[in-house]
Design a protein around this motif. Structure first.
Motif, mmCIF file in Angstrom:
data_model
loop_
_atom_site.group_PDB
_atom_site.id
_atom_site.type_symbol
_atom_site.label_atom_id
_atom_site.label_comp_id
_atom_site.label_asym_id
_atom_site.label_seq_id
_atom_site.Cartn_x
_atom_site.Cartn_y
_atom_site.Cartn_z
ATOM 1 N N PRO A 208 0.843 -1.205 0.000
ATOM 2 C CA PRO A 208 0.000 0.000 0.000
ATOM 3 C C PRO A 208 0.876 1.251 0.000
ATOM 4 O O PRO A 208 1.918 1.290 0.658
ATOM 5 C CB PRO A 208 -0.797 -0.128 1.296
ATOM 6 C CG PRO A 208 -0.818 -1.583 1.595
ATOM 7 C CD PRO A 208 0.511 -2.110 1.124
ATOM 8 N N ASP A 267 -5.506 0.290 -2.855
ATOM 9 C CA ASP A 267 -5.739 -0.577 -1.701
ATOM 10 C C ASP A 267 -5.783 0.197 -0.384
ATOM 11 O O ASP A 267 -5.740 -0.388 0.694
ATOM 12 C CB ASP A 267 -4.686 -1.687 -1.631
ATOM 13 C CG ASP A 267 -3.262 -1.172 -1.816
ATOM 14 O OD1 ASP A 267 -3.084 0.057 -1.938
ATOM 15 O OD2 ASP A 267 -2.346 -1.999 -1.851
ATOM 16 N N ARG A 294 -5.897 -1.948 3.602
ATOM 17 C CA ARG A 294 -6.282 -3.351 3.535
ATOM 18 C C ARG A 294 -5.102 -4.241 3.840
ATOM 19 O O ARG A 294 -3.998 -4.007 3.392
ATOM 20 C CB ARG A 294 -6.803 -3.679 2.131
ATOM 21 C CG ARG A 294 -8.023 -2.876 1.720
ATOM 22 C CD ARG A 294 -8.389 -3.174 0.283
ATOM 23 N NE ARG A 294 -9.221 -2.094 -0.264
ATOM 24 C CZ ARG A 294 -9.434 -1.887 -1.536
ATOM 25 N NH1 ARG A 294 -8.868 -2.688 -2.436
ATOM 26 N NH2 ARG A 294 -10.197 -0.887 -1.958
#
Length: 297
Positions: A208, A267, A294
């Motif tokens: 991420p 994400d 996430r």
């Protein structure tokens, strides 16, 4: 004049209100994190992005404590700072600003110097660049500094070295790539070239990503359009894209445009984003984003 203030700790309802965040104690190593794992398995994290103008406010006062205290009030676990001095005599008393902020806040620090060729009366080499601070519970795993191109588009024009700082942080067992930058303030052609280099450096990263900085470009400009082709503008996605971040607030000065940003990869979700406080302690207003990351499979 468009300003939507994020009141730290007040949640989503705070967006759209004016005023300042409640005063809180300076963070120390024992402070509890604002981040947490949610029922859906995502990790909540608060990010602050801020050009601190080397600790000097709109009132002309140099006071690094004011910078640290505002960061503490924000409750941010990941902090990206631009215009950070290290051992400059002329404007910041030879202070090691990143280290002093880290010590006062009880945070980890990563520093990247874009300029090192100063003549200085300090007892150590003077530097100027960007810094990342992370909460004690979120260690810095790795760091990288990328020099950015700066084409000479006009004969004799000032050409300041620019860079992209990449800090890999471990949050709740997950690796996060946290970036910050400060783009050229004179020419859009330079900013376009610098954004292209940033997108090259951040491409094909599986972790991420959060990209922050003073982009010296307004929404809708070519540089910002290139970034938003690949990343999400945290302010815009929550309907706060018209918030102004520059200049800071003081007497007859008020924000006139947005040039400071938090971008995220697909994400990462954005819950809230806005101005942390209307303040005079820098020539930029600090920006805050509440994010959900996430977990990897």
């Amino acid at each position: 004049m468009n300003r939507r203030t994020f009141v730290a700790g007040a949640g989503a309802a705070a967006l759209g209100l004016t005023g300042t965040a409640p005063v809180g104690a300076v963070r120390d190593g024992s402070s509890e994190s604002h981040s947490s794992e949610r029922a859906d398995g995502t990790i909540s994290i608060r990010v602050l992005n801020w050009n601190i103008h080397h600790g000097t406010g709109m009132d002309g006062v140099y006071d690094l404590r004011r910078i640290a205290d505002l960061i503490a009030r924000s409750g941010a676990e990941l902090v990206a700072l631009q215009e950070v001095d290290k051992h400059l005599a002329s404007r910041s008393d030879c202070n090691d600003q990143p280290q002093r902020l880290a010590e006062r806040l009880g945070m980890h620090v990563d520093y990247a110097a874009n300029i090192t060729e100063y003549e200085s009366t300090c007892d150590r080499q003077s530097r100027y660049g960007t810094a990342v601070l992370t909460a004690q519970e979120y260690p810095i795993l790795d760091s990288e500094h990328y020099g950015l191109p700066s084409p000479q588009v006009e004969e004799g024009a000032y050409n300041e070295p620019r860079g992209l700082q990449e800090t890999t942080v471990q949050i709740e067992g997950e690796r996060i790539r946290f970036y910050t930058t400060h783009l050229d303030h004179l020419f859009e052609r330079r900013r376009v070239a610098q954004v292209e280099a940033i997108l090259d450096a951040t491409a094909d990263v599986s972790d991420p990503q959060v990209i922050t900085g003073d982009f010296n470009a307004t929404p809708g400009s070519r540089p910002i359009g290139a970034v938003t082709d690949e990343y999400v503008d945290a302010f815009a996605v929550v309907g706060n894209g018209d918030s102004y971040t520059y200049p800071g607030v003081y007497t007859d000065a008020a924000p006139e445009k947005r040039i400071d940003y938090v971008f995220v990869s697909d994400d990462v979700s954005v819950d809230d984003a806005g101005i942390a406080e209307e303040t005079l302690v820098s020539d930029h207003l600090p920006t805050v984003a509440d994010l959900r990351i996430r977990r990897s499979a």
